[in-house]
Scaffold this motif. Structure first.
Motif, PDB file in Angstrom:
ATOM      1  N   TYR A  58       0.873  -1.174   0.000  1.00  0.00           N
ATOM      2  CA  TYR A  58       0.000   0.000   0.000  1.00  0.00           C
ATOM      3  C   TYR A  58       0.912   1.226   0.000  1.00  0.00           C
ATOM      4  CZ  TYR A  58      -3.491   3.456   1.153  1.00  0.00           C
ATOM      5  OH  TYR A  58      -4.295   4.587   1.125  1.00  0.00           O
ATOM      6  N   PHE A  59       1.369   1.599  -1.201  1.00  0.00           N
ATOM      7  CA  PHE A  59       2.383   2.648  -1.338  1.00  0.00           C
ATOM      8  C   PHE A  59       1.857   4.049  -1.029  1.00  0.00           C
ATOM      9  CE2 PHE A  59       0.776   1.507  -5.623  1.00  0.00           C
ATOM     10  CZ  PHE A  59       0.138   2.690  -5.971  1.00  0.00           C
ATOM     11  N   CYS A  60       0.536   4.176  -0.882  1.00  0.00           N
ATOM     12  CA  CYS A  60      -0.032   5.487  -0.551  1.00  0.00           C
ATOM     13  C   CYS A  60       0.333   5.922   0.865  1.00  0.00           C
ATOM     14  CB  CYS A  60      -1.539   5.471  -0.711  1.00  0.00           C
ATOM     15  SG  CYS A  60      -2.090   4.944  -2.345  1.00  0.00           S
ATOM     16  N   GLN A  63       4.388   9.700  -0.207  1.00  0.00           N
ATOM     17  CA  GLN A  63       4.138  10.443  -1.439  1.00  0.00           C
ATOM     18  C   GLN A  63       5.441  10.527  -2.240  1.00  0.00           C
ATOM     19  OE1 GLN A  63       1.257  13.887  -0.904  1.00  0.00           O
ATOM     20  NE2 GLN A  63       1.794  13.567   1.236  1.00  0.00           N
ATOM     21  N   LYS A  64       5.600   9.557  -3.171  1.00  0.00           N
ATOM     22  CA  LYS A  64       6.796   9.493  -3.996  1.00  0.00           C
ATOM     23  C   LYS A  64       6.411   9.144  -5.430  1.00  0.00           C
ATOM     24  CE  LYS A  64      10.208   8.197  -0.475  1.00  0.00           C
ATOM     25  NZ  LYS A  64      11.244   7.195  -0.079  1.00  0.00           N
ATOM     26  N   THR A  65       7.004   9.852  -6.361  1.00  0.00           N
ATOM     27  CA  THR A  65       6.692   9.601  -7.769  1.00  0.00           C
ATOM     28  C   THR A  65       7.144   8.218  -8.227  1.00  0.00           C
ATOM     29  OG1 THR A  65       8.761  10.678  -8.434  1.00  0.00           O
ATOM     30  CG2 THR A  65       6.778  12.054  -8.364  1.00  0.00           C
ATOM     31  N   LYS A  66       8.014   7.591  -7.461  1.00  0.00           N
ATOM     32  CA  LYS A  66       8.465   6.226  -7.782  1.00  0.00           C
ATOM     33  C   LYS A  66       7.301   5.311  -8.122  1.00  0.00           C
ATOM     34  CE  LYS A  66      10.050   2.182  -5.117  1.00  0.00           C
ATOM     35  NZ  LYS A  66      10.698   1.727  -3.859  1.00  0.00           N
ATOM     36  N   VAL A 132      -5.416  11.590   4.084  1.00  0.00           N
ATOM     37  CA  VAL A 132      -5.345  11.879   5.516  1.00  0.00           C
ATOM     38  C   VAL A 132      -4.072  11.284   6.107  1.00  0.00           C
ATOM     39  CG1 VAL A 132      -6.697   9.805   6.088  1.00  0.00           C
ATOM     40  CG2 VAL A 132      -6.613  11.719   7.701  1.00  0.00           C
ATOM     41  N   GLY A 133      -3.444  12.017   7.017  1.00  0.00           N
ATOM     42  CA  GLY A 133      -2.242  11.539   7.679  1.00  0.00           C
ATOM     43  C   GLY A 133      -2.543  10.614   8.834  1.00  0.00           C
ATOM     44  N   VAL A 134      -1.549   9.777   9.173  1.00  0.00           N
ATOM     45  CA  VAL A 134      -1.664   8.853  10.295  1.00  0.00           C
ATOM     46  C   VAL A 134      -0.398   8.992  11.149  1.00  0.00           C
ATOM     47  CG1 VAL A 134      -1.894   6.452  11.016  1.00  0.00           C
ATOM     48  CG2 VAL A 134      -3.082   7.239   8.973  1.00  0.00           C
ATOM     49  N   PHE A 141      -2.839   7.903   4.394  1.00  0.00           N
ATOM     50  CA  PHE A 141      -3.583   7.436   3.231  1.00  0.00           C
ATOM     51  C   PHE A 141      -3.562   8.588   2.220  1.00  0.00           C
ATOM     52  CE2 PHE A 141      -5.060   5.015   6.831  1.00  0.00           C
ATOM     53  CZ  PHE A 141      -5.159   3.721   6.346  1.00  0.00           C
ATOM     54  N   TRP A 142      -2.412   8.760   1.550  1.00  0.00           N
ATOM     55  CA  TRP A 142      -2.202   9.921   0.682  1.00  0.00           C
ATOM     56  C   TRP A 142      -2.654   9.599  -0.742  1.00  0.00           C
ATOM     57  CZ3 TRP A 142      -1.972  13.468   3.962  1.00  0.00           C
ATOM     58  CH2 TRP A 142      -1.144  13.437   5.080  1.00  0.00           C
ATOM     59  N   GLU A 143      -3.917   9.291  -0.914  1.00  0.00           N
ATOM     60  CA  GLU A 143      -4.378   8.772  -2.198  1.00  0.00           C
ATOM     61  C   GLU A 143      -4.597   9.854  -3.255  1.00  0.00           C
ATOM     62  OE1 GLU A 143      -7.270   5.721  -2.206  1.00  0.00           O
ATOM     63  OE2 GLU A 143      -6.376   4.656  -0.499  1.00  0.00           O
ATOM     64  N   LYS A 144      -4.886  11.074  -2.836  1.00  0.00           N
ATOM     65  CA  LYS A 144      -5.070  12.125  -3.835  1.00  0.00           C
ATOM     66  C   LYS A 144      -3.761  12.451  -4.561  1.00  0.00           C
ATOM     67  CE  LYS A 144      -9.263  14.513  -2.323  1.00  0.00           C
ATOM     68  NZ  LYS A 144      -9.857  13.508  -1.450  1.00  0.00           N
ATOM     69  N   TYR A 145      -2.642  12.065  -3.985  1.00  0.00           N
ATOM     70  CA  TYR A 145      -1.339  12.213  -4.645  1.00  0.00           C
ATOM     71  C   TYR A 145      -1.217  11.258  -5.832  1.00  0.00           C
ATOM     72  CZ  TYR A 145       3.780  12.582  -5.087  1.00  0.00           C
ATOM     73  OH  TYR A 145       5.055  12.794  -5.550  1.00  0.00           O
TER      74      TYR A 145
END
Length: 296
Positions: A58-60, A63-66, A132-134, A141-145
């Motif tokens: 779960y890479f979200c 926040q990395k362009t990788k 949202v941060g944890v 859960f940085w899914e909008k990125y």
């Protein structure tokens, strides 16, 4: 088409450290899930759903362009084509949640639906995108990125064994789409997820059985297991399950193990429940205008 359909739900841990290249993640996870799909088929599964973006961590969490490298076109990407061949070989329907790239650099959280003859039926793009941060480490859960909101509505796919709808993870908190899937004819809805212990866990076995009851269909909920390094932002707590239209659990997986669970879907029960609880007949859509007219 039989009234009785065997459903397979696959939950699994990610076995590769997040610092490894994207290609390593995909290779190992795909190899692992093909084995689990074959196990599910051996146990009689006819429709099989994997967990959210099954071919990696779960890479979200970061926040990395990788992680853009993990995205593929659907249906023309290699993973969809590979699982089309597998579905045809095993004569199974596969709900395949992967990271989708459209065009040059537009990204969606998507599930492809593949029929038992290997044909590609279409895709669902996750509609509701959390961000949202944890904790204090900056993980979350940085899914909008990574994902644009879905733009293809709430399709239902007429597969060889049943009419299938898909909702993805965070979507499950929104009853509107769950109802639209029912209105569009779904007999079973799958919710592939990646969710960790904490605030949402008590909702895991509350919201989705409620969707099944309110809409008169089966629902298969799938969650991954384990901790994922280097983020370790929480335990993915598994407990994948199949629930029937009466809200009864048909099959439930463990909390912390890779597992294939098999449950039987009975379409006759869907008809019986809908004949008893006439929620579709008695709803009042003409009174619901404020749902779209009012803004928060």
């Amino acid at each position: 088409m039989s009234d009785h359909v065997k459903i397979g739900l696959i939950q699994a841990s990610n076995d590769v450290h997040g610092d490894e290249p994207v290609a390593v993640h995909k290779e190992k996870a795909i190899e692992k899930h093909i084995k689990l799909i074959r196990e599910a088929k051996a146990k009689g599964a006819q429709i099989i759903c994997l967990q959210e973006i099954f071919y990696g961590p779960y890479f979200c969490s970061e926040q990395k362009t990788k992680w853009y490298e993990a995205a593929e076109e659907i249906p023309n990407g290699p993973t969809t084509r590979l699982f089309q061949d597998l579905a045809k070989e095993l004569e199974i329907v596969i709900v395949l949640p992967i990271y989708e790239r459209e065009g040059i650099a537009t990204y969606y959280n998507t599930a492809a639906v593949i029929d038992a003859d290997g044909s590609y039926l279409g895709k669902y793009r996750k509609q509701h995108i959390p961000h949202v941060g944890v904790g204090e480490e900056g993980y979350g859960f940085w899914e909008k990125y990574y994902f644009k909101p879905g733009n293809m509505g709430y399709p239902v796919f007429d597969t060889a064994y049943a009419k299938v709808g898909v909702y993805i993870c965070y979507d499950r908190h929104f009853p509107e789409g769950a109802r639209l899937l029912g209105l569009n004819g779904a007999e079973i809805v799958f919710n592939p997820s990646a969710t960790v212990a904490g605030l949402s866990e008590y909702l895991w076995k509350l919201e989705q059985p409620a969707h099944a009851v309110a809409n008169g269909y089966y629902l298969g909920a799938i969650n991954r297991v384990g901790m994922e390094a280097p983020w370790n932002m929480g335990e993915f707590y598994g407990q994948s399950y199949l629930v029937n239209p009466r809200g009864q659990m048909v099959a439930v997986a463990s909390r912390d193990q890779d597992e294939v669970i098999i449950g039987e879907m009975d379409k006759k029960m869907i008809r019986e429940v809908r004949d008893t609880w006439q929620f579709y007949r008695d709803r009042r859509p003409e009174t619901y205008d404020d749902m779209t007219a009012l803004l928060p």
